[in-house]
Design a protein around this motif. Structure first.
Motif, PDB file in Angstrom:
ATOM      1  N   ILE A  29       4.445   4.829   8.297  1.00 32.07           N
ATOM      2  CA  ILE A  29       3.699   3.600   8.507  1.00 32.07           C
ATOM      3  C   ILE A  29       3.835   3.358  10.006  1.00 32.07           C
ATOM      4  CG2 ILE A  29       3.594   1.134   7.941  1.00 32.07           C
ATOM      5  CD1 ILE A  29       3.149   2.616   5.441  1.00 32.07           C
ATOM      6  N   PRO A  30       2.743   3.147  10.713  1.00 35.97           N
ATOM      7  CA  PRO A  30       2.780   3.043  12.179  1.00 35.97           C
ATOM      8  C   PRO A  30       4.111   2.494  12.713  1.00 35.97           C
ATOM      9  CG  PRO A  30       0.646   2.342  11.366  1.00 35.97           C
ATOM     10  CD  PRO A  30       1.421   2.864  10.194  1.00 35.97           C
TER      11      PRO A  30
ATOM     12  N   ASP B 149       7.097   3.014  11.905  1.00 34.88           N
ATOM     13  CA  ASP B 149       8.243   2.920  11.017  1.00 34.88           C
ATOM     14  C   ASP B 149       8.126   3.882   9.855  1.00 34.88           C
ATOM     15  OD1 ASP B 149      10.692   1.369  10.790  1.00 34.88           O
ATOM     16  OD2 ASP B 149       9.439  -0.166  11.733  1.00 34.88           O
TER      17      ASP B 149
ATOM     18  N   PHE C 244       9.128   5.627  -0.513  1.00 37.22           N
ATOM     19  CA  PHE C 244       8.503   5.004  -1.666  1.00 37.22           C
ATOM     20  C   PHE C 244       8.770   5.929  -2.842  1.00 37.22           C
ATOM     21  CE2 PHE C 244       3.949   4.276  -3.507  1.00 37.22           C
ATOM     22  CZ  PHE C 244       4.423   3.328  -4.386  1.00 37.22           C
TER      23      PHE C 244
ATOM     24  N   TYR D 297      13.227  -2.818  -1.502  1.00 32.92           N
ATOM     25  CA  TYR D 297      12.319  -3.519  -2.403  1.00 32.92           C
ATOM     26  C   TYR D 297      12.019  -2.687  -3.643  1.00 32.92           C
ATOM     27  CZ  TYR D 297      11.436  -5.973   1.982  1.00 32.92           C
ATOM     28  OH  TYR D 297      11.578  -6.669   3.149  1.00 32.92           O
TER      29      TYR D 297
ATOM     30  N   SER E 261       9.593  -2.618  -7.355  1.00 34.33           N
ATOM     31  CA  SER E 261       8.637  -3.200  -8.293  1.00 34.33           C
ATOM     32  C   SER E 261       9.199  -3.006  -9.693  1.00 34.33           C
ATOM     33  CB  SER E 261       7.268  -2.529  -8.175  1.00 34.33           C
ATOM     34  OG  SER E 261       7.350  -1.186  -8.607  1.00 34.33           O
TER      35      SER E 261
ATOM     36  N   VAL F   6      10.141  -7.211  -5.913  1.00 37.10           N
ATOM     37  CA  VAL F   6       9.183  -8.022  -5.169  1.00 37.10           C
ATOM     38  C   VAL F   6       7.821  -8.120  -5.834  1.00 37.10           C
ATOM     39  CG1 VAL F   6      10.314  -7.723  -2.946  1.00 37.10           C
ATOM     40  CG2 VAL F   6       8.585  -6.069  -3.683  1.00 37.10           C
ATOM     41  N   THR F   7       7.579  -7.380  -6.881  1.00 38.20           N
ATOM     42  CA  THR F   7       6.306  -7.470  -7.593  1.00 38.20           C
ATOM     43  C   THR F   7       6.519  -6.875  -8.988  1.00 38.20           C
ATOM     44  OG1 THR F   7       3.924  -6.954  -7.437  1.00 38.20           O
ATOM     45  CG2 THR F   7       5.442  -5.263  -6.664  1.00 38.20           C
TER      46      THR F   7
ATOM     47  N   ILE G 166      10.866   0.880  -2.407  1.00 35.82           N
ATOM     48  CA  ILE G 166      10.619   1.146  -0.997  1.00 35.82           C
ATOM     49  C   ILE G 166      11.942   1.011  -0.249  1.00 35.82           C
ATOM     50  CG2 ILE G 166       9.521   0.254   1.101  1.00 35.82           C
ATOM     51  CD1 ILE G 166       7.167  -0.607  -0.586  1.00 35.82           C
TER      52      ILE G 166
ATOM     53  N   VAL H 159      13.808   1.850   3.802  1.00 35.66           N
ATOM     54  CA  VAL H 159      13.509   2.184   5.197  1.00 35.66           C
ATOM     55  C   VAL H 159      14.503   3.218   5.708  1.00 35.66           C
ATOM     56  CG1 VAL H 159      12.386   0.058   5.896  1.00 35.66           C
ATOM     57  CG2 VAL H 159      14.874   0.183   5.934  1.00 35.66           C
TER      58      VAL H 159
ATOM     59  N   GLU I 111      11.995 -15.138  -2.371  1.00 39.80           N
ATOM     60  CA  GLU I 111      10.838 -15.670  -1.645  1.00 39.80           C
ATOM     61  C   GLU I 111       9.574 -14.844  -1.879  1.00 39.80           C
ATOM     62  OE1 GLU I 111      13.472 -14.201  -0.397  1.00 39.80           O
ATOM     63  OE2 GLU I 111      13.176 -13.372   1.615  1.00 39.80           O
ATOM     64  N   TYR I 112       9.708 -13.581  -2.247  1.00 42.91           N
ATOM     65  CA  TYR I 112       8.521 -12.751  -2.474  1.00 42.91           C
ATOM     66  C   TYR I 112       7.915 -13.006  -3.846  1.00 42.91           C
ATOM     67  CZ  TYR I 112      10.334 -10.417   1.630  1.00 42.91           C
ATOM     68  OH  TYR I 112      10.800 -10.170   2.884  1.00 42.91           O
TER      69      TYR I 112
ATOM     70  N   ALA J 144       3.301  -8.114  -3.205  1.00 42.19           N
ATOM     71  CA  ALA J 144       4.245  -8.748  -2.277  1.00 42.19           C
ATOM     72  C   ALA J 144       3.948  -8.305  -0.855  1.00 42.19           C
ATOM     73  CB  ALA J 144       5.662  -8.361  -2.649  1.00 42.19           C
TER      74      ALA J 144
ATOM     75  N   LEU K 148       5.362  -7.516   2.519  1.00 44.55           N
ATOM     76  CA  LEU K 148       6.692  -7.147   2.976  1.00 44.55           C
ATOM     77  C   LEU K 148       6.692  -6.969   4.474  1.00 44.55           C
ATOM     78  CD1 LEU K 148       7.350  -4.412   0.282  1.00 44.55           C
ATOM     79  CD2 LEU K 148       7.908  -6.831   0.194  1.00 44.55           C
ATOM     80  N   THR K 149       7.584  -7.656   5.164  1.00 43.47           N
ATOM     81  CA  THR K 149       7.688  -7.451   6.593  1.00 43.47           C
ATOM     82  C   THR K 149       8.627  -6.297   6.861  1.00 43.47           C
ATOM     83  OG1 THR K 149       7.373  -9.795   6.893  1.00 43.47           O
ATOM     84  CG2 THR K 149       8.086  -8.548   8.820  1.00 43.47           C
ATOM     85  N   ILE K 150       8.047  -5.162   7.126  1.00 39.49           N
ATOM     86  CA  ILE K 150       8.826  -4.003   7.547  1.00 39.49           C
ATOM     87  C   ILE K 150       8.789  -4.091   9.071  1.00 39.49           C
ATOM     88  CG2 ILE K 150       8.940  -1.480   7.532  1.00 39.49           C
ATOM     89  CD1 ILE K 150       9.193  -2.338   4.736  1.00 39.49           C
ATOM     90  N   PRO K 151       9.929  -4.031   9.737  1.00 41.64           N
ATOM     91  CA  PRO K 151       9.973  -4.259  11.192  1.00 41.64           C
ATOM     92  C   PRO K 151       8.676  -3.851  11.904  1.00 41.64           C
ATOM     93  CG  PRO K 151      12.073  -3.390  10.430  1.00 41.64           C
ATOM     94  CD  PRO K 151      11.228  -3.642   9.220  1.00 41.64           C
ATOM     95  N   LYS K 152       8.022  -4.787  12.506  1.00 33.12           N
ATOM     96  CA  LYS K 152       6.813  -4.576  13.309  1.00 33.12           C
ATOM     97  C   LYS K 152       5.556  -4.293  12.496  1.00 33.12           C
ATOM     98  CE  LYS K 152       9.059  -2.998  17.493  1.00 33.12           C
ATOM     99  NZ  LYS K 152       9.899  -1.826  17.568  1.00 33.12           N
ATOM    100  N   ASP K 153       5.653  -4.213  11.183  1.00 31.05           N
ATOM    101  CA  ASP K 153       4.451  -3.930  10.424  1.00 31.05           C
ATOM    102  C   ASP K 153       4.484  -4.591   9.065  1.00 31.05           C
ATOM    103  OD1 ASP K 153       2.000  -2.370  10.707  1.00 31.05           O
ATOM    104  OD2 ASP K 153       3.328  -1.099  11.897  1.00 31.05           O
TER     105      ASP K 153
ATOM    106  N   ILE L 285       3.277  -4.429   5.188  1.00 30.10           N
ATOM    107  CA  ILE L 285       2.665  -3.625   4.150  1.00 30.10           C
ATOM    108  C   ILE L 285       2.581  -4.466   2.887  1.00 30.10           C
ATOM    109  CG2 ILE L 285       3.570  -1.478   5.110  1.00 30.10           C
ATOM    110  CD1 ILE L 285       5.550  -1.472   2.739  1.00 30.10           C
TER     111      ILE L 285
ATOM    112  N   PHE M 216       2.871  -4.085  -1.384  1.00 28.99           N
ATOM    113  CA  PHE M 216       3.442  -3.217  -2.414  1.00 28.99           C
ATOM    114  C   PHE M 216       3.096  -3.872  -3.747  1.00 28.99           C
ATOM    115  CE2 PHE M 216       7.887  -2.128  -4.301  1.00 28.99           C
ATOM    116  CZ  PHE M 216       7.400  -1.004  -4.931  1.00 28.99           C
ATOM    117  N   SER M 217       2.471  -3.160  -4.669  1.00 28.03           N
ATOM    118  CA  SER M 217       2.050  -3.743  -5.933  1.00 28.03           C
ATOM    119  C   SER M 217       2.278  -2.758  -7.075  1.00 28.03           C
ATOM    120  CB  SER M 217       0.570  -4.117  -5.841  1.00 28.03           C
ATOM    121  OG  SER M 217       0.163  -4.796  -6.994  1.00 28.03           O
TER     122      SER M 217
ATOM    123  N   ILE N 291       1.062   0.965  -2.118  1.00 33.86           N
ATOM    124  CA  ILE N 291       1.386   0.397  -0.815  1.00 33.86           C
ATOM    125  C   ILE N 291       0.114   0.348   0.018  1.00 33.86           C
ATOM    126  CG2 ILE N 291       2.609   0.814   1.362  1.00 33.86           C
ATOM    127  CD1 ILE N 291       4.882   2.023  -0.234  1.00 33.86           C
TER     128      ILE N 291
ATOM    129  N   VAL O 114      -1.530  -1.334   3.887  1.00 32.35           N
ATOM    130  CA  VAL O 114      -1.157  -1.963   5.161  1.00 32.35           C
ATOM    131  C   VAL O 114      -2.125  -3.086   5.487  1.00 32.35           C
ATOM    132  CG1 VAL O 114       0.042  -0.044   6.246  1.00 32.35           C
ATOM    133  CG2 VAL O 114      -2.459  -0.188   6.389  1.00 32.35           C
TER     134      VAL O 114
END
Lengths: 331, 331
Positions: A43-44, A46, A50, A88, A90, A123-124, A145, A147, B30-31, B39, B41-46, B48, B50-51, B145, B147
């Motif tokens: 993912i750009p 990062d 999954f 995260y 599902s 999260v879902t 998911i 990281v 919170e999600y 949901a 999801l804040t993945i550092p700087k991006d 996405i 996820f369902s 997933i 973006v």
């Protein structure tokens, strides 16, 4: 007429055939082709991992765990062995009409506890219900998911001749617990169901790991055969040092089962250079999930794609990929 | 003794109760609390999305689609309505012993076609097999997933008084196709099963969308009730302009069903400011999946949390959240 048999879902040879001849035939791409337990996705800026797993274990409650806990830890472990920190999940339920809410509640509680203990979040989610007789109380899918923080990307393709093969403890506990529970066999058989993410993070930070894999369905027999093929190497195991509890050896002896083909749910196979093996063992022994860690074999150049077991008396036998599963619905 | 009934999985009130009283009770964070289809999801700087969705539709093949195509498009649509560009899917099979490989192959082919058409990739998978009588040939879970490229994050919480409510075409086609197929009812009933990602991308790029949602299980009756509650608004629908095919109105009349509660698999509810509504309709009508797009109602301040239907003769009725599902296993 070709039909689906239980063996097609057992993680052994017939599963492989189904994947190669059917799923890969139609769905192949650079991610599926990696052949690992999850997919590394760029993912750009990062990298995330999954992964997905459905859980149909029977019985739903067994010594040491239940389908809910297993569904959380199972996917966490799939992410962890890919080198990812699980974040995260599902959660997809397929419930059978007639399931008691109370039973579902116990399972959801167990899921919640497993999440709290590991810091992952569901999260879902999704729930479907099917008619009585079209399911078995509850099936669960968890997808996850994680990281990637480390530059080290462990893979089944990285086992190299000379590498040592380690495991963090006794093998076959989960398979034996399910079997004993299903067949009402007396004895202290408790699943090893546990989250491996912390132990694995410790290893990734400190030793140059080549390959990590959790030997669940089909046991280390299936997992090591997969790795031997992915890395195109031979894998030599040393019978006397493979940690298997005495009661499980006895159980397997009576029933004609191979403890190496029994499922684990809290074990990780670690393959890394010989010079780092003792450090890795020390790290594992200092962690609650690694007290009985052992070096159980090594990677050889030949015979390529083959796993074999040696004993101190010069005996040697090939450890085959299990054809099907002695124990359907083990996870 | 409380037991799980079919209605618990039907996307209506009892499903909501199960989520509120059980899943949220133990799993909330919170999600999950956002209450949308997936949901963010804040993945550092991006960011996405996820369902997850499990598919248990019966029959597995129906006019306009099959369980494989549905499993791909269904999750793609869940991602798209969250404002994400769908990229990656996981694929989990629960197969019943005895399923013909040929039938599985047809389904996998259909999955592959659906992926090719939309550019999404299945990147990880899992297969389990259960005993004969413990499943119904095949159940599929897809998790996805996507973006987020746009700064616009549509949400069920953003419907505002004055907003118009749009839909991209005829309602109830999927539900009617499954019903007709199951009950051997004659007529041209074809599922609308389609991927909405392209149409939605077009809208997000050009108009200030507040809310997007695909009205699948429970139809727009369920979806709009969810949105009315999430946004704490009233939703007024105009009976004469809601696009429902004549044959489906007739079918529903005979069977005492509400077309608004019939499932769709290629429809999207679009809620946005009045001044952008005509532009949105134009965009949709120029897209193959939006030829019969219409403005079907508007968001009001009151009655909060309520959906109601008005007709030209001054008639008015509340559109309730369907209690259960007239049609179990619709997706």
């Amino acid at each position: 007429m070709d039909i689906i048999t239980l063996a097609h879902g057992a993680g052994g040879r017939l599963t492989q055939k189904l994947i190669d001849n059917l799923f890969k035939k139609y769905l192949n791409n650079e991610y599926l082709a990696q052949g690992d337990d999850g997919a590394v996705l760029t993912i750009p800026k990062d990298k995330i991992v999954f992964s997905t797993d459905s859980f149909v274990v029977s019985p739903h409650f067994f010594p040491g765990g239940d389908i809910g806990k297993l569904a959380v830890y199972g996917t966490i472990n799939d992410l962890a062995v890919m080198g990812a920190k699980p974040l995260y999940l599902s959660l997809g339920f397929i419930l059978e009409e007639g399931l008691e809410i109370q039973e579902l509640e116990l399972i959801v509680q167990s899921i919640a506890r497993a999440c709290q203990e590991t810091g992952v979040k569901i999260v879902t989610g999704d729930t479907k219900v099917v008619e009585r007789g079209k399911g078995d109380k509850i099936y669960i899918n968890t997808s996850g998911i994680g990281v990637i923080n480390s530059s080290l990307l462990p893979s089944g393709r990285k086992a190299s001749p000379g590498d040592k093969i380690l495991v963090n403890g006794f093998l076959g506990d989960h398979g034996a617990a399910i079997l004993a529970s299903r067949e009402n066999i007396q004895g202290e058989f408790v699943s090893d169901c546990a989250p491996l993410s912390e132990l694995i993070e410790l290893l990734l930070k400190n030793v140059p790991v080549h390959t990590l894999r959790d030997p669940s369905r089909g046991g280390i027999a299936a997992t090591l055969n997969e790795i031997a093929k992915q890395s195109n190497v031979g894998i030599e195991l040393w019978e006397e040092v493979i940690p298997v509890r005495r009661e499980i050896r006895t159980l397997c002896g009576y029933l004609g089962l191979d403890p190496l083909a029994l499922a684990n749910e809290g074990k990780v196979i670690v393959i890394l250079p010989e010079e780092a093996a003792n450090d890795a063992i020390k790290l594992m022994k200092n962690h609650p999930l690694g007290k009985n860690a052992a070096i159980i074999g090594e990677v050889r150049e030949v015979p390529e794609g083959t796993v074999y077991l040696k004993n101190n008396f010069g005996g040697e036998r090939v450890v085959n990929m299990p054809l099907g599963e002695n124990l359907p619905r083990i996870c």
